[in-house]
Design an enzyme around this catalytic site. Structure first.
Site, PDB file in Angstrom:
ATOM      1  N   LYS A   1       0.830  -1.207   0.000  1.00 24.52           N
ATOM      2  CA  LYS A   1       0.000   0.000   0.000  1.00 24.52           C
ATOM      3  C   LYS A   1       0.867   1.260   0.000  1.00 24.52           C
ATOM      4  CE  LYS A   1      -2.601   0.291   3.885  1.00 24.52           C
ATOM      5  NZ  LYS A   1      -2.792   1.639   4.386  1.00 24.52           N
TER       6      LYS A   1
ATOM      7  N   GLN B   1       4.955   9.256   6.626  1.00 20.50           N
ATOM      8  CA  GLN B   1       3.966  10.062   5.899  1.00 20.50           C
ATOM      9  C   GLN B   1       4.394  11.519   5.882  1.00 20.50           C
ATOM     10  OE1 GLN B   1       0.180   9.286   7.724  1.00 20.50           O
ATOM     11  NE2 GLN B   1       0.037   7.236   6.859  1.00 20.50           N
TER      12      GLN B   1
ATOM     13  N   ASP C   1       3.004  -0.651  12.142  1.00 20.58           N
ATOM     14  CA  ASP C   1       1.741  -1.274  11.737  1.00 20.58           C
ATOM     15  C   ASP C   1       1.624  -2.718  12.212  1.00 20.58           C
ATOM     16  OD1 ASP C   1       0.918   1.051  10.559  1.00 20.58           O
ATOM     17  OD2 ASP C   1       1.670   0.528   8.575  1.00 20.58           O
TER      18      ASP C   1
ATOM     19  N   ARG D   1      -6.442  -3.201  10.685  1.00 22.58           N
ATOM     20  CA  ARG D   1      -5.398  -4.013  11.337  1.00 22.58           C
ATOM     21  C   ARG D   1      -5.899  -4.623  12.649  1.00 22.58           C
ATOM     22  NH1 ARG D   1      -1.575  -3.228   7.520  1.00 22.58           N
ATOM     23  NH2 ARG D   1      -1.204  -1.089   6.891  1.00 22.58           N
TER      24      ARG D   1
END
Ligand code: S3P
Length: 431
Positions: free
Chosen positions: A26, A171, A317, A390
């Site tokens: 992703k 990010q 994550d 998740r």
């Protein structure tokens, strides 16, 4: 329980055997699509995942005038230098995707475009000052809604800055590099922990002037358009993590994942598995931009692990699934520096603590720490995915080693990154 509409039941598993590929990465896909859209020519991107997050990026880019078309197994992206983009105003729905919103804000900050970026309920509660503040230092006109989305961006002439990103965030780093590409002079981003470097790799491959040193990456502003991109995106290690973790839970359980990303800025989770006693092999393959290969895992006895803040940042994550493994590991697992997990798609510390406690885990949730005593027998329960892909997948994996069926409320959130996840789980368990 704030139950989601979609419900899945996970049965206790007697066996687990997975041999497959997972959807494309992703993080790489978002970046490849954004950069392809501003290149001076047509890019070809293979292995773009089907999930909702990447669909949000594609929809926003199309709204901004990009042409993105299916071509066999890949996507063709018609690039146009950003200086030629229409000025808008554009209304961009980033749905559940923080990466879409933060990276687009960086890309548009130095463009001719005027846009409003909004998202769903979860995204609307996530912090945006972390990008808005440094972008303003570059000269951007960007407004938040009390630090949150919606964001209003009006492209301006930007100047390079030198900025330390804290807390560590790929990010934010990528947003600043995208803005830096269009700024006057040099933009340098400093980071205390090396976060995923997909942006740097793609920018370099497309001809941008990127210089990297330990703890620092700099990009030169440039007028010339980027070269188009040719890439086959590897499988997403963060999706593979749920299957690798499932196989790790019991002796005789196995997983083999092919064509999966092995970028060293993403593999801290694999090191943690090994430290917990999992038998794991990585077989790297030839690559051009992004490392990839085959990972094999065979389950066995697990031992507790200490995860300090730096490794939390590098496996950000994967922490939800690590908490599941810790419930089955002997000893006390301490994971510290977890406050960033509270501002993801959900408060992941709270959501995992609630779900696993309902299943019988011995777990203590503190503001910035999670302490788990194992091994603890788990029992089936009704648990809430907290609108978070998740969390849904992590609690489903916990359900495999519970003594009775586990009901996951809001299970369809897995569509954000791994559509079909529950079918994969059923097949792997012989269901
Ligand atoms: C991502 C970076 C991480 C991660 C997210 C994807 C990215 O967020 O949690 O799922 O693609 O850059 P932060 O960098 O904000 O921690």
């Amino acid at each position: 329980m704030a139950a989601g509409l979609s419900v899945e039941q996970v049965q206790p598993a007697r066996t687990f055997r997975a041999a497959l590929r997972v959807p494309g990465d992703k993080s790489i896909a978002h970046r490849a699509l954004l950069l392809g859209s501003i290149a001076g020519g047509r890019s070809r991107i293979e292995g773009v995942p089907q999930g909702e997050d990447v669909a949000a990026t594609i929809a926003c880019l199309r709204r901004l005038g990009a042409t993105i078309e299916a071509d066999g197994g890949g996507l063709l992206v018609g690039g146009r230098p950003i200086a030629e983009w229409d000025s808008g105003p554009a209304s961009l729905d980033c749905r559940n995707s923080g990466t879409t919103m933060r990276l687009l804000a960086g890309l548009l900050a130095g463009s001719p475009v005027r846009a409003t970026l909004s998202g769903d309920g979860s995204l609307s509660s996530r912090p945006m000052d972390r990008i808005a503040s440094p972008l303003r230092l570059m000269g951007a006109a960007i407004e938040t809604t009390e630090g949150h989305p919606p964001l209003r961006v009006e492209g301006r002439r930007l100047e390079g800055i030198r900025h330390r990103v804290s807390p560590p965030s790929a990010q934010v780093k990528s947003a600043l590099l995208l803005a830096g590409l269009q700024a006057e002079g040099r933009t340098c981003v400093l980071e205390g922990v090396p976060t995923r470097d997909h942006g740097e790799r793609l920018l370099t491959a497309m001809g941008a002037t990127v210089r990297r040193a330990p703890g620092e990456v700099c990009i030169e502003g440039q007028q010339a358009p980027l070269r188009p991109l040719e890439i086959a995106i590897p499988g997403d290690l963060s999706s593979a993590a749920f299957l690798l973790a499932a196989a790790s839970l019991r002796g005789g359980w196995t997983a083999l994942i092919e064509g999966v990303g092995l970028n060293p800025t993403r593999t801290a989770f694999l090191d943690l598995l090994e430290e917990m006693g999992v038998s794991l092999s990585r077989q790297p393959e030839a690559f051009e931009i992004e490392p990839r290969g085959v990972i094999r895992v065979a389950g066995g006895a697990l031992r507790a692990v200490r995860v300090e803040p730096e490794r939390v940042a590098r496996a950000i994550d994967e922490i939800p699934i690590i908490t599941v493994l810790a419930t089955q590991a002997s000893g006390r697992t301490v994971i510290s520096g977890v406050s960033e997990l509270r501002v993801k798609e959900s408060d992941r510390v709270r959501a995992m603590a609630r779900g696993l406690s309902a299943m019988g885990a011995t777990l203590e949730e503190q503001e910035d720490r999670i302490v788990i005593e194992g091994p603890a027998p788990l029992r089936g329960a009704a648990v809430d995915a907290a609108q978070d892909h998740r969390v849904a997948m992590a609690l489903a994996v916990a359900g495999l080693v519970a003594s009775s069926p586990t009901t996951i409320h809001g299970a369809d959130r897995v569509d954000v990154s791994y559509p079909g996840f529950f079918d994969v789980l059923r097949r792997a368990t012989g269901g």
